[in-house]
Design an enzyme around this catalytic site. Sequence first.
Site, PDB file in Angstrom:
ATOM      1  N   GLU A   1      36.722  -1.231 -20.972  1.00 41.34           N
ATOM      2  CA  GLU A   1      37.422  -1.108 -19.535  1.00 41.34           C
ATOM      3  C   GLU A   1      36.712  -1.781 -18.359  1.00 41.34           C
ATOM      4  OE1 GLU A   1      40.654   2.402 -19.981  1.00 41.34           O
ATOM      5  OE2 GLU A   1      38.543   3.034 -19.413  1.00 41.34           O
TER       6      GLU A   1
ATOM      7  N   CYS B   1      32.843  -3.120 -11.960  1.00 40.16           N
ATOM      8  CA  CYS B   1      32.101  -2.279 -12.816  1.00 40.16           C
ATOM      9  C   CYS B   1      32.303  -2.715 -14.090  1.00 40.16           C
ATOM     10  CB  CYS B   1      32.605  -0.752 -12.415  1.00 40.16           C
ATOM     11  SG  CYS B   1      31.730   0.392 -13.556  1.00 40.16           S
TER      12      CYS B   1
ATOM     13  N   CYS C   1      29.629   3.863 -26.995  1.00 30.30           N
ATOM     14  CA  CYS C   1      27.984   4.091 -26.382  1.00 30.30           C
ATOM     15  C   CYS C   1      27.311   5.000 -27.290  1.00 30.30           C
ATOM     16  CB  CYS C   1      27.856   4.456 -25.052  1.00 30.30           C
ATOM     17  SG  CYS C   1      26.010   4.669 -24.465  1.00 30.30           S
TER      18      CYS C   1
ATOM     19  N   CYS D   1      25.857  10.871 -24.044  1.00 25.86           N
ATOM     20  CA  CYS D   1      25.628  11.925 -23.184  1.00 25.86           C
ATOM     21  C   CYS D   1      26.748  12.983 -23.043  1.00 25.86           C
ATOM     22  CB  CYS D   1      25.361  11.488 -21.625  1.00 25.86           C
ATOM     23  SG  CYS D   1      23.819  10.331 -21.678  1.00 25.86           S
TER      24      CYS D   1
ATOM     25  N   CYS E   1      29.931  12.585 -20.564  1.00 27.17           N
ATOM     26  CA  CYS E   1      30.499  11.233 -20.331  1.00 27.17           C
ATOM     27  C   CYS E   1      31.617  10.914 -21.527  1.00 27.17           C
ATOM     28  CB  CYS E   1      29.313  10.316 -20.563  1.00 27.17           C
ATOM     29  SG  CYS E   1      29.906   8.355 -20.642  1.00 27.17           S
TER      30      CYS E   1
ATOM     31  N   CYS F   1      33.752   6.975 -12.437  1.00 25.99           N
ATOM     32  CA  CYS F   1      32.462   6.996 -13.276  1.00 25.99           C
ATOM     33  C   CYS F   1      32.693   8.229 -14.534  1.00 25.99           C
ATOM     34  CB  CYS F   1      31.317   7.631 -12.565  1.00 25.99           C
ATOM     35  SG  CYS F   1      30.868   6.778 -11.141  1.00 25.99           S
TER      36      CYS F   1
HETATM   37  N1  SAH Z   1      24.774   3.802 -19.744  1.00 29.80           N
HETATM   38  C1  SAH Z   1      24.729   3.589 -18.363  1.00 29.80           C
HETATM   39  C2  SAH Z   1      25.537   3.183 -17.401  1.00 29.80           C
HETATM   40  C3  SAH Z   1      27.029   3.453 -17.744  1.00 29.80           C
HETATM   41  S1  SAH Z   1      27.482   5.137 -16.985  1.00 29.80           S
HETATM   42  C4  SAH Z   1      23.990   4.932 -17.739  1.00 29.80           C
HETATM   43  O1  SAH Z   1      24.232   5.900 -18.404  1.00 29.80           O
HETATM   44  O2  SAH Z   1      23.492   4.667 -16.551  1.00 29.80           O
HETATM   45  C5  SAH Z   1      27.368   4.981 -15.113  1.00 29.80           C
HETATM   46  C6  SAH Z   1      27.238   6.365 -14.377  1.00 29.80           C
HETATM   47  O3  SAH Z   1      28.238   7.140 -14.551  1.00 29.80           O
HETATM   48  C7  SAH Z   1      25.895   6.835 -15.103  1.00 29.80           C
HETATM   49  O4  SAH Z   1      24.912   7.469 -13.982  1.00 29.80           O
HETATM   50  C8  SAH Z   1      26.470   7.847 -15.849  1.00 29.80           C
HETATM   51  O5  SAH Z   1      25.645   9.094 -15.922  1.00 29.80           O
HETATM   52  C9  SAH Z   1      27.638   8.335 -14.974  1.00 29.80           C
HETATM   53  N2  SAH Z   1      28.675   9.425 -15.633  1.00 29.80           N
HETATM   54  C10 SAH Z   1      28.855   9.395 -16.898  1.00 29.80           C
HETATM   55  N3  SAH Z   1      29.859  10.480 -17.147  1.00 29.80           N
HETATM   56  C11 SAH Z   1      30.295  10.810 -16.118  1.00 29.80           C
HETATM   57  C12 SAH Z   1      31.195  11.661 -15.787  1.00 29.80           C
HETATM   58  N4  SAH Z   1      31.978  12.298 -16.499  1.00 29.80           N
HETATM   59  N5  SAH Z   1      31.427  11.904 -14.145  1.00 29.80           N
HETATM   60  C13 SAH Z   1      30.717  11.340 -13.252  1.00 29.80           C
HETATM   61  N6  SAH Z   1      29.666  10.528 -13.761  1.00 29.80           N
HETATM   62  C14 SAH Z   1      29.386  10.291 -15.013  1.00 29.80           C
HETATM   63 FE1  SF4 Z   2      26.371   5.973 -22.602  1.00 30.11          FE
HETATM   64 FE2  SF4 Z   2      27.902   7.315 -21.106  1.00 30.11          FE
HETATM   65 FE3  SF4 Z   2      25.205   8.012 -21.209  1.00 30.11          FE
HETATM   66 FE4  SF4 Z   2      25.760   5.702 -19.949  1.00 30.11          FE
HETATM   67  S1  SF4 Z   2      26.197   8.029 -19.338  1.00 30.11           S
HETATM   68  S2  SF4 Z   2      24.212   6.239 -21.800  1.00 30.11           S
HETATM   69  S3  SF4 Z   2      27.669   5.265 -21.178  1.00 30.11           S
HETATM   70  S4  SF4 Z   2      26.863   8.210 -23.096  1.00 30.11           S
END
Ligand code: SAH
Ligand code: SF4
Length: 373
Positions: free
Chosen positions: A90, A103, A110, A114, A117, A341
């Site tokens: 996306e 974005c 990934c 996390c 996420c 995000c």
């Molecule tokens: N992998 C990279 C970039 C993609 S995520 C990273 O982790 O930085 C982009 C941003 O969205 C990151 O700061 C991530 O921590 C945040 N993010 C992920 N899941 C989220 C959620 N459910 N709600 C709000 N922010 C989130």
């Molecule tokens: Fe991967 Fe989501 Fe963690 Fe970013 S926030 S490193 S996209 S798992």
Amino acid sequence: MVNLLDFDLDALSAHCEQLGERPFRAVQLFRWIHQRGASDFSHMTDLARSLREQLPSQAHVAAPPVVSEQASDDGTTKWLFDVGGGNAVETVFIPEAERGTLCVSSQAGCAVGCRFCATGHQGFSRNLTTGEIVGQLWFAEHLLRARLGLAPGERAIDNVVMMGMGEPLQNYGALLPALRVMLDDHGYGLSRRRVTVSTSGVVPMIDRLRDNCPVALAVSLHAPDDALRDQLVPLNRKYPLHELLAACVRYLDAAPRDFVTFEYCMLDGVNDSIEQARALVRLVRDRVSCKINLIPFNPFADSGLQRSPRERVTAFADVLQGAGIVTTVRRTRGDDIAAACGQLAGEVRDRTRVAQRLARGTIPLLPVEPARR
Ligand code: SAH
Ligand code: SF4
């Protein structure tokens, strides 16, 4: 068949040379592709006829096919691109009064996993190619220019954030040429300050980015201490906070901005207490020049987590600001179409066990004791 979206200008010059063409032909071709959005070589009228005739049999210009487009009430647009093998990624366009931000995704899924996420919960399938990364920008920029009726030379997107699906610094080989295409004056001509790589903290690659192509850096922090960050961002077990912050300091030597942005996703009862705000101040203040961007958690199915209440976000921000740290709260955009995000999910054929481990709870999240709230 080669996809010319896979090439930065140096690689395209090398390619043209192989075809017996002079390097300035590559500049012309590159400009047709990225500045004018052309994909049909027969339209590239100022290219040498020899090149125009050779190219169609061995090269094409192709973004991944679009599966769907969704528009949010707030003007945010999300596209789903088919990258083959049952995977789709996306891309989100976020219009603002002064600028347009795209974005961009870097991986199908990934592997970092996390806890909070949606992409992390899906597991990992594969890295995107440079052409698939650049293709998202190429497609969106030229579609939007046509839709918005922009004059030649005007652009729709002046800000790119590598904050879509995936960990960009775990796909460094494809990311680097993609960044170069974005920055190149013959390409999109974006300012280094307006191309942001967001990372969960792949320390050695932060150093490589600094050496090879310094752009704005955002680091996903989410916790003020290793014990909690180990749980939220599993990569912290490999690169703990002191190593990560040291890499940020080294990065600033070469960075186009004099600060790193720390992203901090506000999770109800997990990382949002006043005490944790104070711990965050102690962690970063006097150590690394930074701004902190608080992101209210965007919920997704089965996350088991909740967004911090607004008052708690404000109180947390007040502590940081009171300590002299510039703090912003990210406005949620596009959540009605799951484009905010952390909500990007696309389709991922997981080839790792991340998704299973998350589902089985072997990457658990310990509740924070009430005393710390
Ligand atoms: N992998 C990279 C970039 C993609 S995520 C990273 O982790 O930085 C982009 C941003 O969205 C990151 O700061 C991530 O921590 C945040 N993010 C992920 N899941 C989220 C959620 N459910 N709600 C709000 N922010 C989130
Ligand atoms: Fe991967 Fe989501 Fe963690 Fe970013 S926030 S490193 S996209 S798992």
